[in-house]
Each structure stands twice: as structure tokens, then as C-alpha cells.
Design a protein around this motif. Structure first.
Motif, mmCIF file in Angstrom:
data_model
loop_
_atom_site.group_PDB
_atom_site.id
_atom_site.type_symbol
_atom_site.label_atom_id
_atom_site.label_comp_id
_atom_site.label_asym_id
_atom_site.label_seq_id
_atom_site.Cartn_x
_atom_site.Cartn_y
_atom_site.Cartn_z
ATOM 1 N N LYS A 1 0.842 -1.434 0.008
ATOM 2 C CA LYS A 1 0.018 -0.159 -0.087
ATOM 3 C C LYS A 1 0.826 1.294 0.082
ATOM 4 C CE LYS A 1 -3.894 2.341 0.749
ATOM 5 N NZ LYS A 1 -5.015 2.474 -0.425
ATOM 6 N N LEU A 2 1.831 1.338 0.813
ATOM 7 C CA LEU A 2 2.801 2.581 1.058
ATOM 8 C C LEU A 2 3.496 2.459 -0.539
ATOM 9 C CD1 LEU A 2 4.695 1.725 4.288
ATOM 10 C CD2 LEU A 2 2.939 3.603 3.833
ATOM 11 N N HIS A 3 3.820 1.598 -1.200
ATOM 12 C CA HIS A 3 4.692 1.819 -2.319
ATOM 13 C C HIS A 3 3.753 2.156 -3.342
ATOM 14 C CE1 HIS A 3 6.760 0.925 -5.774
ATOM 15 N NE2 HIS A 3 5.856 0.092 -6.470
ATOM 16 N N ASN A 4 2.275 1.618 -3.462
ATOM 17 C CA ASN A 4 1.401 2.070 -4.528
ATOM 18 C C ASN A 4 1.144 3.368 -4.135
ATOM 19 O OD1 ASN A 4 1.421 -0.384 -5.487
ATOM 20 N ND2 ASN A 4 -0.612 -1.048 -4.450
ATOM 21 N N MET A 5 0.795 4.008 -2.826
ATOM 22 C CA MET A 5 0.457 5.471 -2.963
ATOM 23 C C MET A 5 1.778 6.326 -3.122
ATOM 24 S SD MET A 5 -2.556 5.353 -1.743
ATOM 25 C CE MET A 5 -2.798 4.350 -3.113
ATOM 26 N N ASP B 1 6.522 6.590 7.275
ATOM 27 C CA ASP B 1 6.702 5.478 6.561
ATOM 28 C C ASP B 1 6.296 5.761 4.986
ATOM 29 O OD1 ASP B 1 7.214 4.003 8.521
ATOM 30 O OD2 ASP B 1 5.347 2.888 8.810
ATOM 31 N N LEU B 2 5.208 6.502 4.598
ATOM 32 C CA LEU B 2 4.908 6.816 3.211
ATOM 33 C C LEU B 2 6.057 7.797 2.766
ATOM 34 C CD1 LEU B 2 3.036 7.105 0.864
ATOM 35 C CD2 LEU B 2 1.835 8.869 2.035
ATOM 36 N N CYS B 3 6.598 8.897 3.726
ATOM 37 C CA CYS B 3 7.604 9.755 2.913
ATOM 38 C C CYS B 3 8.956 9.319 2.681
ATOM 39 C CB CYS B 3 7.679 11.039 4.227
ATOM 40 S SG CYS B 3 6.194 12.241 3.993
ATOM 41 N N TRP C 1 -8.164 -9.078 -1.924
ATOM 42 C CA TRP C 1 -6.952 -8.039 -2.009
ATOM 43 C C TRP C 1 -6.547 -7.779 -3.490
ATOM 44 C CZ3 TRP C 1 -1.055 -8.966 -1.567
ATOM 45 C CH2 TRP C 1 -0.570 -7.760 -1.587
ATOM 46 N N LEU C 2 -6.948 -6.714 -3.788
ATOM 47 C CA LEU C 2 -6.485 -6.322 -5.211
ATOM 48 C C LEU C 2 -5.077 -5.854 -5.498
ATOM 49 C CD1 LEU C 2 -9.808 -4.985 -6.434
ATOM 50 C CD2 LEU C 2 -9.091 -7.362 -6.369
ATOM 51 N N ASN C 3 -4.470 -5.508 -4.492
ATOM 52 C CA ASN C 3 -3.230 -4.821 -4.537
ATOM 53 C C ASN C 3 -3.243 -3.484 -5.390
ATOM 54 O OD1 ASN C 3 -0.436 -4.139 -3.906
ATOM 55 N ND2 ASN C 3 0.292 -5.468 -5.553
ATOM 56 N N GLY C 4 -4.385 -2.697 -5.166
ATOM 57 C CA GLY C 4 -4.841 -1.616 -6.107
ATOM 58 C C GLY C 4 -4.290 -0.410 -5.125
ATOM 59 N N PHE C 5 -4.801 0.771 -5.390
ATOM 60 C CA PHE C 5 -4.696 1.919 -4.960
ATOM 61 C C PHE C 5 -5.572 2.614 -4.049
ATOM 62 C CE2 PHE C 5 -2.173 0.857 -8.659
ATOM 63 C CZ PHE C 5 -1.076 1.414 -8.611
#
Length: 347
Positions: free
Chosen positions: A68-72, A104-106, A328-332
Motif C-alpha cells: 500500500k505504501l509503495h502504491n500510494m 513510512d510513506l515519506c 485483496w487487489l493490491n490496488g490504489f
């Protein structure tokens, strides 16, 4: 640092031919994105975050959180790059759990290489989702001493929801204030709580304008209403046409977008446009003059990439979510981002 500053300046230079004379402009981008449940994997005391625990309904674990972090980060880093290689100067976000998730996102490589930082205040929402502002410190300098979270006011003391994050700062060496919202959930069009929330934002703007009349305002967020709903047209006084905007109004460029049949999220096969960025009158220039001697609105866009959409199945064409139908779609996100672009003439 000097080389980096020169590089950024070079990237921001845009040239246009105007009236037989070439002028140079600096361009800036400001965006908004609903991250759709960016939760970490730990329980926050007092918050109803149980679905986003390893034992919860989403079986939310380290692998899913990292993805999720990577996708965002991928989306946030690409916002604004259709016109600017450096991307957005500032991006308001909603549905983020806490400061840890933002840290974690930044730290994701796409954002870390730009030195992205954030402004966040813990809110009272019982589900645990907050608003925040991400920013590139080379392009936007926040005044953290003046920035604050205004609580949502409601006579029902049992009703708790997200507040209004007002971040003061400098962009293009001018005073700006970015107000990030996530208005109360949409139970029905024109819900009184969203109208009330929009009116509270208008009151905040009036208060801050009295303190500094030169401040330029961006009002952004998941409004849970479309641009033509009463909360936007009356509560925020959003106008469709630039030439109609007075100093007491806001310009809403998304009205025309919505009327054209497009949007940022889909429900039952139809588009809604909840994710909006409105601008104060002093960020505008009359449609026939286009004077950019100060920081002024230039263009807007709903940010689209093919990877953001479902490509098959029942929800083909919808924004691709992290979870849907118990899978879980591993989407955005179930929302698409929005961006506005601004210009300022280089002296």
C-alpha cells in the motif's frame, strides 16, 4: 544544495510566447488524493482500526501495508509530472491513520528522493482516519507555528468527525493557506452536516483573511459531495466561472468537469466528483487578461494513469481499490487524485 536549487529552478521554468514577447514563468502544482485507508498494522488506542490488523477482516499484515505504501507513493510522486518533472509542491491527503503511516510513506524511495515531508495533527475521528499535507520543502515552506487543526463543530456532542487542517506557508514567496478537508460521509445529497462543514471552512477563511488579507487560499479535500451540490455552491460559495468570483467567493474548476460527465470515483456505474480543489479570488486572473505577475491559477486536471483502473470483471473502468469483494487487489484507491497548476512570471 546549490546544484540542487539550480536544477529545481531550471525544471520550473516555462516559456510562452505572449503578445510578440517571450516571458518566462515558474510553474507550481498543488494536488489532493484520498489514500483510501492508509493504516499501519498496529492498534491505536481508542480508534476503531480493528479491520486493519493482522487478525482483522482485511488480514492487514506487513506485506499488504508495504505494498500500500509503495502504491500510494507511486501515485503521489507522479502527480503533477504531466507538466512538471518535480511534481507537486504540496498534496493534501485524507484517510491516513497517523503520523507513523505518514513517516513510512515519506520514506518510500519515490518521495524520499524529493525530501517530501508532512504536516499532520491527530484528529478525533473514531475510525482513526485523518487529513494531512505532504510537501516538497524546495517548493513550499510551511509555517508550522500558525498551522492547526480546526475541530468540526456540531451541536450533537456524540458526533465526531475529521476536522479542518489549515496549513500556512510560502509558495513562490507568497503567503498561502491550504485547507484540507474530509467532510462528513455522504448519507444523502445535500446532507446538512456537509453544508455545515463547508460553512465552517468559509468562516475559517474569513477569520484568516482578517489576520492577513494577502493570503491566498486553496480549499481541497474529499468533500463527499459533487461540485454542484449545495455544500459546494452555497457553503463554500464555489463559482463555475472565473469572472463571477468575488473576494467572498471561491473558484471551483470542477463544476464544468462534473457537468461533462467525468469524475474521481464511481458508484453504480456513474461518476461522482468528490475530490475538489477550490481557489480564492486572489489566485485568479480575469479570463481575457491572463496576468501572471503574481501566483495565479493556470490549469487543472483529474490525474489518470491506466494502472489506476480496473481492467476486467464487474468493476471494469472503476478506480482500482486495495480491497474489493473480500479480495485483496493490491490496488490504489477508490478515488482519483486532482491537481491544479499555477504560474508566476519571473522578474
Amino acid at each position: 544544495m546549490k546544484k540542487i536549487s539550480i536544477f529545481l529552478t531550471a525544471l520550473l521554468i516555462v516559456s510562452f510566447s505572449m503578445a510578440q514577447k517571450e516571458k518566462k514563468y515558474s510553474m507550481y502544482a498543488v494536488g489532493f488524493y484520498n489514500l483510501e485507508n492508509l493504516f499501519d498494522t498496529c492498534h491505536d488506542e481508542g480508534k476503531r482500526d480493528y479491520d486493519f490488523l493482522p487478525t482483522g477482516s482485511y488480514k492487514w499484515n506487513g506485506l499488504k501495508y508495504s505494498s500500500k505504501l509503495h502504491n500510494m507513493a507511486k501515485v503521489l510522486a507522479e502527480m503533477g509530472t504531466d507538466k512538471l518533472p518535480v511534481g507537486c509542491a504540496a498534496i493534501g491527503v485524507s484517510e491516513v491513520e497517523n503520523a507513523k503511516a505518514l513517516t513510512d510513506l515519506c520514506a518510500q524511495p519515490e518521495l524520499a528522493k524529493r525530501g517530501m515531508r508532512f504536516v499532520h495533527f491527530e484528529g478525533v475521528d473514531k475510525r482513526g482516519v485523518d487529513c494531512a499535507l505532504l510537501y516538497n520543502p524546495a517548493l513550499f515552506t510551511p509555517d508550522t507555528l500558525r498551522s492547526c487543526l480546526y475541530p468540526y463543530q456540531d451541536p450533537d456532542t456524540t458526533f465526531f468527525t475529521r476536522g479542518f487542517l489549515a496549513v500556512h506557508g510560502k509558495m513562490a514567496n507568497e503567503d498561502v493557506c491550504i485547507i484540507v478537508n474530509h467532510l462528513p460521509s455522504r448519507l444523502r445529497p445535500g446532507d446538512a452536516k456537509r453544508v455545515s462543514g463547508a460553512e465552517q471552512v468559509t468562516a475559517i477563511i474569513e477569520k484568516l483573511k482578517a489576520e492577513n488579507p494577502k493570503t491566498k487560499f486553496f480549499v481541497m479535500g474529499d468533500m463527499n459531495d459533487d461540485p454542484t451540490d449545495r455544500s459546494m455552491t452555497e457553503g463554500l460559495k464555489g463559482k463555475e466561472n472565473i469572472d463571477e468570483v468575488t473576494e467572498n467567493d471561491l473558484y471551483n474548476p470542477w463544476i464544468k468537469e462534473f457537468k461533462s460527465g467525468t469524475g474521481t470515483l464511481m458508484y453504480n456505474g456513474a461518476w461522482n466528483l468528490f475530490d475538489q480543489i477550490l481557489l480564492s479570488h486572489n489566485l485568479l486572473t480575469p479570463s481575457k487578461k491572463r496576468n501572471y505577475s503574481e501566483l495565479r491559477y493556470f490549469k487543472h486536471q483529474i490525474f489518470r494513469r491506466d494502472y489506476l483502473f480496473q481492467t476486467e470483471g464487474k468493476y471494469k473502468g472503476n478506480p482500482k481499490r486495495t480491497h474489493a469483494g473480500g479480495q485483496w487487489l493490491n490496488g490504489f484507491s477508490d478515488h482519483l487524485p486532482t491537481v491544479v497548476y499555477l504560474l508566476k512570471e519571473q522578474k
